[in-house]
Design a protein around this motif. Structure first.
Motif, PDB file in Angstrom:
ATOM      1  N   SER A 122       0.683  -1.359  -0.102  1.00 57.68           N
ATOM      2  CA  SER A 122      -0.055   0.093   0.165  1.00 57.68           C
ATOM      3  C   SER A 122       0.986   1.219  -0.009  1.00 57.68           C
ATOM      4  O   SER A 122       1.966   1.210   0.394  1.00 57.68           O
ATOM      5  CB  SER A 122      -1.004   0.026   1.318  1.00 57.68           C
ATOM      6  N   CYS A 123       0.271   2.323  -0.538  1.00 57.99           N
ATOM      7  CA  CYS A 123       0.929   3.601  -0.571  1.00 57.99           C
ATOM      8  C   CYS A 123      -0.275   4.697  -0.848  1.00 57.99           C
ATOM      9  O   CYS A 123      -0.910   4.422  -1.391  1.00 57.99           O
ATOM     10  CB  CYS A 123       2.138   3.679  -1.364  1.00 57.99           C
ATOM     11  N   LEU A 124       0.333   6.007  -0.511  1.00 49.17           N
ATOM     12  CA  LEU A 124      -0.471   7.223  -0.899  1.00 49.17           C
ATOM     13  C   LEU A 124       0.357   7.919  -1.588  1.00 49.17           C
ATOM     14  O   LEU A 124       1.436   8.186  -1.148  1.00 49.17           O
ATOM     15  CB  LEU A 124      -0.976   7.679   0.261  1.00 49.17           C
ATOM     16  N   ALA A 136      -4.146   6.345  -3.817  1.00 48.63           N
ATOM     17  CA  ALA A 136      -3.771   5.560  -3.061  1.00 48.63           C
ATOM     18  C   ALA A 136      -3.921   4.041  -3.536  1.00 48.63           C
ATOM     19  O   ALA A 136      -4.776   3.616  -4.461  1.00 48.63           O
ATOM     20  CB  ALA A 136      -4.608   5.482  -1.742  1.00 48.63           C
ATOM     21  N   ILE A 138      -4.163   0.108  -2.319  1.00 49.29           N
ATOM     22  CA  ILE A 138      -4.257  -0.545  -1.043  1.00 49.29           C
ATOM     23  C   ILE A 138      -4.630  -1.975  -1.420  1.00 49.29           C
ATOM     24  O   ILE A 138      -5.075  -2.495  -2.169  1.00 49.29           O
ATOM     25  CB  ILE A 138      -5.601  -0.314  -0.291  1.00 49.29           C
ATOM     26  N   TYR A 216      -4.847  11.103   6.550  1.00 45.87           N
ATOM     27  CA  TYR A 216      -4.923  10.262   5.726  1.00 45.87           C
ATOM     28  C   TYR A 216      -4.061   8.934   6.181  1.00 45.87           C
ATOM     29  O   TYR A 216      -4.614   7.722   6.291  1.00 45.87           O
ATOM     30  CB  TYR A 216      -3.794  10.363   4.374  1.00 45.87           C
ATOM     31  N   THR A 217      -3.248   9.318   7.229  1.00 49.03           N
ATOM     32  CA  THR A 217      -2.779   8.097   7.984  1.00 49.03           C
ATOM     33  C   THR A 217      -3.735   7.473   9.009  1.00 49.03           C
ATOM     34  O   THR A 217      -3.862   6.234   9.024  1.00 49.03           O
ATOM     35  CB  THR A 217      -1.483   8.515   8.831  1.00 49.03           C
ATOM     36  N   ILE A 220      -6.300   5.497   6.249  1.00 45.97           N
ATOM     37  CA  ILE A 220      -6.083   4.656   5.320  1.00 45.97           C
ATOM     38  C   ILE A 220      -5.082   3.789   5.766  1.00 45.97           C
ATOM     39  O   ILE A 220      -4.701   2.662   5.495  1.00 45.97           O
ATOM     40  CB  ILE A 220      -5.698   5.239   3.762  1.00 45.97           C
ATOM     41  N   PRO A 222      -1.530   4.195   5.273  1.00 43.28           N
ATOM     42  CA  PRO A 222      -0.587   3.418   3.849  1.00 43.28           C
ATOM     43  C   PRO A 222       0.642   3.173   4.422  1.00 43.28           C
ATOM     44  O   PRO A 222       1.079   3.577   5.795  1.00 43.28           O
ATOM     45  CB  PRO A 222      -0.668   4.644   3.164  1.00 43.28           C
ATOM     46  N   GLU A 223       1.435   2.330   3.992  1.00 42.60           N
ATOM     47  CA  GLU A 223       2.719   1.922   4.481  1.00 42.60           C
ATOM     48  C   GLU A 223       3.774   3.026   3.924  1.00 42.60           C
ATOM     49  O   GLU A 223       4.881   3.167   4.311  1.00 42.60           O
ATOM     50  CB  GLU A 223       3.251   0.411   3.865  1.00 42.60           C
TER      51      GLU A 223
END
Length: 284
Positions: A122-124, A136, A138, A216-217, A220, A222-223
């Motif tokens: 995952s990333c944003l 993003a 996921i 967002y953290t 979502i 994200p990693e």
């Protein structure tokens, strides 16, 4: 052979590659009217026999496959492009499978596979430039639901030293209205690149972006968070954002080390077109 279109509000990047994403030809054309722009798109792709095309577009766009307007650019501030049947126009010319998402979702996909988030699930990706947009990925899939993320239009708290009303035609002082490039320049009546050494400019900018990254953290998780776009070429922003983010989050949830969590794109300006080529491959 794969085709790709990174359709930005300022320019379209068009590319064809082999099945291993080695680019055979790539061009950039200005985003003008749909008639003018699509003529140049067709002029480019008519030279190749592509098996699929991946498209990452500025928006808002309709990504709901059950919708009558799937594949359209919808209520965009670029009024000439409102209600443009992007996928329909392309499929009329090239009856091949097509991948379709936002330009920032495509950039996130590119960075996850070949860039700063390689090896993650995952990333944003947030771009901060003429506007603010976020996408993003996921569990390896671009984030979409009824629609797609519009991360640039979340609400943020005003900085105590900021009297600027905001620049968004829809929400005034949302994130884009306060932190996009035009907002910075209107606030100070100067070009952003002429204010590199003005500490207050970038502390206020970091304050808004850190708030967004905290949201967002928390939603979502994200990693990796990747920040691109013209404003983020002001690299002094990264440590300011990390410091403000740490202060705002206040240890509430765990994150990776911030130097490895909030980062610039490893693919630089190629994140979007790389993701679009991947969309084409997935469409097959």
């Amino acid at each position: 052979m794969l085709g790709a279109i990174e359709a930005g509000g300022t320019k379209f990047v068009l590319a064809v590659s082999d099945d291993d994403f080695n680019i055979i030809e790539r061009v950039s054309i200005p985003t003008t009217t749909p008639v003018e722009t699509f003529k140049k798109v067709f002029d480019f792709f008519d030279n190749y026999q592509v098996s699929a095309i991946g498209i990452g577009s500025f928006g808002p766009i309709d990504v709901n496959t059950s919708s009558d307007t799937y594949g359209y650019i919808t209520s965009t501030p670029k009024t000439a492009w409102e209600n443009t049947d992007f996928i329909g126009l392309m499929k009329d010319r090239y009856p091949v499978p097509m991948g379709w998402t936002t330009d920032v979702n495509a950039a996130a996909l590119g960075e996850l596979s070949y860039g700063a988030a390689k090896g993650k699930t995952s990333c944003l990706y947030l771009t901060v430039g003429t506007g603010v947009g976020g996408g993003a990925v996921i569990n390896g899939e671009p984030l979409e639901g009824y629609g797609h993320p519009e991360m640039g239009h979340i609400l943020v708290r005003k900085h105590a030293n900021d009297s600027f009303d905001g620049n968004c035609p829809y929400h005034s002082d949302c994130l884009e209205g306060l932190a996009a490039g035009p907002a910075i320049e209107k606030r100070y009546d100067k070009k952003a690149q002429d204010m590199t050494d003005n500490k207050e400019v970038w502390e206020i900018e970091a304050y808004y972006l850190a708030q967004a990254l905290m949201s967002y953290t928390l939603t979502i998780s994200p990693e990796k968070i990747i920040l691109g776009g013209g404003v983020m070429k002001q690299t002094q922003l990264f440590p300011l954002i990390r410091t403000e983010f740490d202060k705002l989050l206040n240890g509430y949830v765990q994150t990776p080390d911030l130097n490895d969590y909030i980062v610039p794109p490893a693919l630089k300006d190629d994140a979007g077109i790389t993701g679009c080529l991947m969309l084409a491959q997935r469409a097959l």
